[in-house]
Scaffold this motif. Sequence first.
Motif, PDB file in Angstrom:
ATOM      1  N   TYR A 118      18.803  92.683  27.106  1.00  0.00           N
ATOM      2  CA  TYR A 118      20.105  92.041  27.246  1.00  0.00           C
ATOM      3  C   TYR A 118      21.143  92.686  26.331  1.00  0.00           C
ATOM      4  O   TYR A 118      22.323  92.804  26.693  1.00  0.00           O
ATOM      5  N   TYR A 119      20.709  93.120  25.141  1.00  0.00           N
ATOM      6  CA  TYR A 119      21.641  93.836  24.266  1.00  0.00           C
ATOM      7  C   TYR A 119      22.091  95.135  24.934  1.00  0.00           C
ATOM      8  O   TYR A 119      23.283  95.474  24.914  1.00  0.00           O
ATOM      9  N   GLY A 120      21.166  95.869  25.544  1.00  0.00           N
ATOM     10  CA  GLY A 120      21.529  97.103  26.230  1.00  0.00           C
ATOM     11  C   GLY A 120      22.482  96.853  27.380  1.00  0.00           C
ATOM     12  O   GLY A 120      23.436  97.619  27.595  1.00  0.00           O
ATOM     13  N   ARG A 121      22.264  95.776  28.114  1.00  0.00           N
ATOM     14  CA  ARG A 121      23.187  95.449  29.202  1.00  0.00           C
ATOM     15  C   ARG A 121      24.568  95.096  28.665  1.00  0.00           C
ATOM     16  O   ARG A 121      25.594  95.476  29.258  1.00  0.00           O
ATOM     17  N   LEU A 122      24.605  94.365  27.561  1.00  0.00           N
ATOM     18  CA  LEU A 122      25.889  93.993  26.963  1.00  0.00           C
ATOM     19  C   LEU A 122      26.631  95.239  26.487  1.00  0.00           C
ATOM     20  O   LEU A 122      27.836  95.390  26.712  1.00  0.00           O
ATOM     21  N   ARG A 123      25.893  96.142  25.868  1.00  0.00           N
ATOM     22  CA  ARG A 123      26.522  97.368  25.375  1.00  0.00           C
ATOM     23  C   ARG A 123      26.999  98.229  26.540  1.00  0.00           C
ATOM     24  O   ARG A 123      28.097  98.797  26.493  1.00  0.00           O
ATOM     25  N   GLY A 124      26.178  98.346  27.570  1.00  0.00           N
ATOM     26  CA  GLY A 124      26.577  99.120  28.736  1.00  0.00           C
ATOM     27  C   GLY A 124      27.803  98.538  29.413  1.00  0.00           C
ATOM     28  O   GLY A 124      28.683  99.264  29.878  1.00  0.00           O
ATOM     29  N   GLY A 125      27.880  97.211  29.455  1.00  0.00           N
ATOM     30  CA  GLY A 125      29.049  96.584  30.039  1.00  0.00           C
ATOM     31  C   GLY A 125      30.309  96.879  29.260  1.00  0.00           C
ATOM     32  O   GLY A 125      31.389  97.085  29.847  1.00  0.00           O
ATOM     33  N   ASP A 126      30.201  96.927  27.919  1.00  0.00           N
ATOM     34  CA  ASP A 126      31.396  97.232  27.128  1.00  0.00           C
ATOM     35  C   ASP A 126      31.784  98.692  27.264  1.00  0.00           C
ATOM     36  O   ASP A 126      32.971  99.032  27.246  1.00  0.00           O
ATOM     37  N   VAL A 127      30.791  99.583  27.417  1.00  0.00           N
ATOM     38  CA  VAL A 127      31.108 100.993  27.677  1.00  0.00           C
ATOM     39  C   VAL A 127      31.904 101.110  28.978  1.00  0.00           C
ATOM     40  O   VAL A 127      32.901 101.858  29.049  1.00  0.00           O
ATOM     41  N   GLU A 128      31.502 100.377  29.996  1.00  0.00           N
ATOM     42  CA  GLU A 128      32.233 100.424  31.261  1.00  0.00           C
ATOM     43  C   GLU A 128      33.644  99.851  31.107  1.00  0.00           C
ATOM     44  O   GLU A 128      34.600 100.345  31.702  1.00  0.00           O
ATOM     45  N   ARG A 129      33.790  98.805  30.304  1.00  0.00           N
ATOM     46  CA  ARG A 129      35.121  98.243  30.060  1.00  0.00           C
ATOM     47  C   ARG A 129      36.025  99.270  29.381  1.00  0.00           C
ATOM     48  O   ARG A 129      37.186  99.464  29.771  1.00  0.00           O
ATOM     49  N   LEU A 130      35.502  99.950  28.366  1.00  0.00           N
ATOM     50  CA  LEU A 130      36.298 100.934  27.633  1.00  0.00           C
ATOM     51  C   LEU A 130      36.587 102.169  28.472  1.00  0.00           C
ATOM     52  O   LEU A 130      37.679 102.739  28.405  1.00  0.00           O
ATOM     53  N   SER A 131      35.593 102.612  29.248  1.00  0.00           N
ATOM     54  CA  SER A 131      35.726 103.880  29.971  1.00  0.00           C
ATOM     55  C   SER A 131      36.465 103.732  31.288  1.00  0.00           C
ATOM     56  O   SER A 131      36.955 104.724  31.841  1.00  0.00           O
ATOM     57  N   GLY A 132      36.511 102.516  31.820  1.00  0.00           N
ATOM     58  CA  GLY A 132      37.210 102.313  33.083  1.00  0.00           C
ATOM     59  C   GLY A 132      36.441 102.775  34.301  1.00  0.00           C
ATOM     60  O   GLY A 132      36.981 102.762  35.414  1.00  0.00           O
ATOM     61  N   ARG A 133      35.192 103.176  34.136  1.00  0.00           N
ATOM     62  CA  ARG A 133      34.367 103.639  35.250  1.00  0.00           C
ATOM     63  C   ARG A 133      32.931 103.174  35.030  1.00  0.00           C
ATOM     64  O   ARG A 133      32.501 102.974  33.884  1.00  0.00           O
ATOM     65  N   PRO A 134      32.153 103.032  36.111  1.00  0.00           N
ATOM     66  CA  PRO A 134      30.753 102.646  35.952  1.00  0.00           C
ATOM     67  C   PRO A 134      29.954 103.744  35.231  1.00  0.00           C
ATOM     68  O   PRO A 134      30.271 104.930  35.322  1.00  0.00           O
ATOM     69  N   VAL A 135      28.924 103.324  34.507  1.00  0.00           N
ATOM     70  CA  VAL A 135      27.982 104.271  33.925  1.00  0.00           C
ATOM     71  C   VAL A 135      27.247 104.979  35.059  1.00  0.00           C
ATOM     72  O   VAL A 135      26.882 104.368  36.068  1.00  0.00           O
ATOM     73  N   VAL A 136      27.032 106.288  34.906  1.00  0.00           N
ATOM     74  CA  VAL A 136      26.308 107.087  35.899  1.00  0.00           C
ATOM     75  C   VAL A 136      24.872 107.260  35.409  1.00  0.00           C
ATOM     76  O   VAL A 136      24.639 107.763  34.304  1.00  0.00           O
ATOM     77  N   PHE A 137      23.906 106.851  36.219  1.00  0.00           N
ATOM     78  CA  PHE A 137      22.517 106.857  35.793  1.00  0.00           C
ATOM     79  C   PHE A 137      21.769 108.061  36.341  1.00  0.00           C
ATOM     80  O   PHE A 137      21.999 108.496  37.472  1.00  0.00           O
TER      81      PHE A 137
END
Length: 308
Positions: free
Chosen positions: A155-174
């Motif tokens: 859940y911490y990783g999901r929270l961090r990934g969500g904030d990265v997407e908020r800051l970057s303006g684009r979805p994380v690419v896996f």
Amino acid sequence: MIAKLRSQLPDAWQFFVAPALAALLPWKLGYRWLRWLSRHSRSAFDEPAQAAATQAPNYLPIADTAEFAANVRLNCLWDTADLYLSLLRPRHSRLPWHVQKIGDWPRDSHFIAAGFHHGHGHWVFKTLAQAGFDASLVSARWDRADYPGLPLRYYYGRLRGGDVERLSGRPVVFRPGAKAQLAQALEQGAAVVSVLDMPPRMAPRGQKPVRLLDQQASFPDGTLELAKAAGVPVVPYWMEFDLARGTRRFCIGQPLDPADPATLQILADILDRAIRLTPSAWFFWPEWPRWIEDAANTGSAAENTAAG
């Protein structure tokens, strides 16, 4: 049920409670709290600290391993606190006073921002947003199955990934299958954020030899290949620390030509200097001995293929 809840208390403390408290306090008090905790308690991030303290003295002159382990705990807590420091701020707000930006992102073209697992990565997305860039981060996928019995880490990783997407303006690419999506992001004028220090175990394809910490190691060349195909430069970034004061310098280097055979080693040299300045901030110390061994095996296999 009670035993199950108790088993989650250490993760609740190190990933949520302790770093969030530091972020909510005025930073001078918050940093004093993290520094005190790193030296008077082993309740947060002691496992990576002890692993790093076992390996690092074999490669660098570490005079006091107990102090080094405390600084590893401090850097882990600091990195985790960055998530909560970020969540408290709008995307385009100024950097906090204790994070100073040195250098600027290019204005005349899109590019790939190349960093390392040394330091605290949230600020690359913050500075890119300030410069007017959306960004795509390439990452391994967060899978719940990878965290058996450790739901809070997931859940911490999901929270961090969500904030990265908020800051970057684009979805994380896996990974895997990221190449086409990243190429499209560059075509659309976004920056791509990549990390270079990936050991062979985690990124087996395209590993090329580099010299790091006086050892023969390797970096994957996927970032450079992507930049060459898109015709964009690679711009290195790194973090410098004042562990006594709790301040940081987010540094942006000069653009590098991905087609230059020397570029991969230049990037390794940047990481080498950063590790030597603040060895406790490198998250891959526990991986380093196997990394060297795997790099040597990869090099031998490549030589045998060429000879055959």
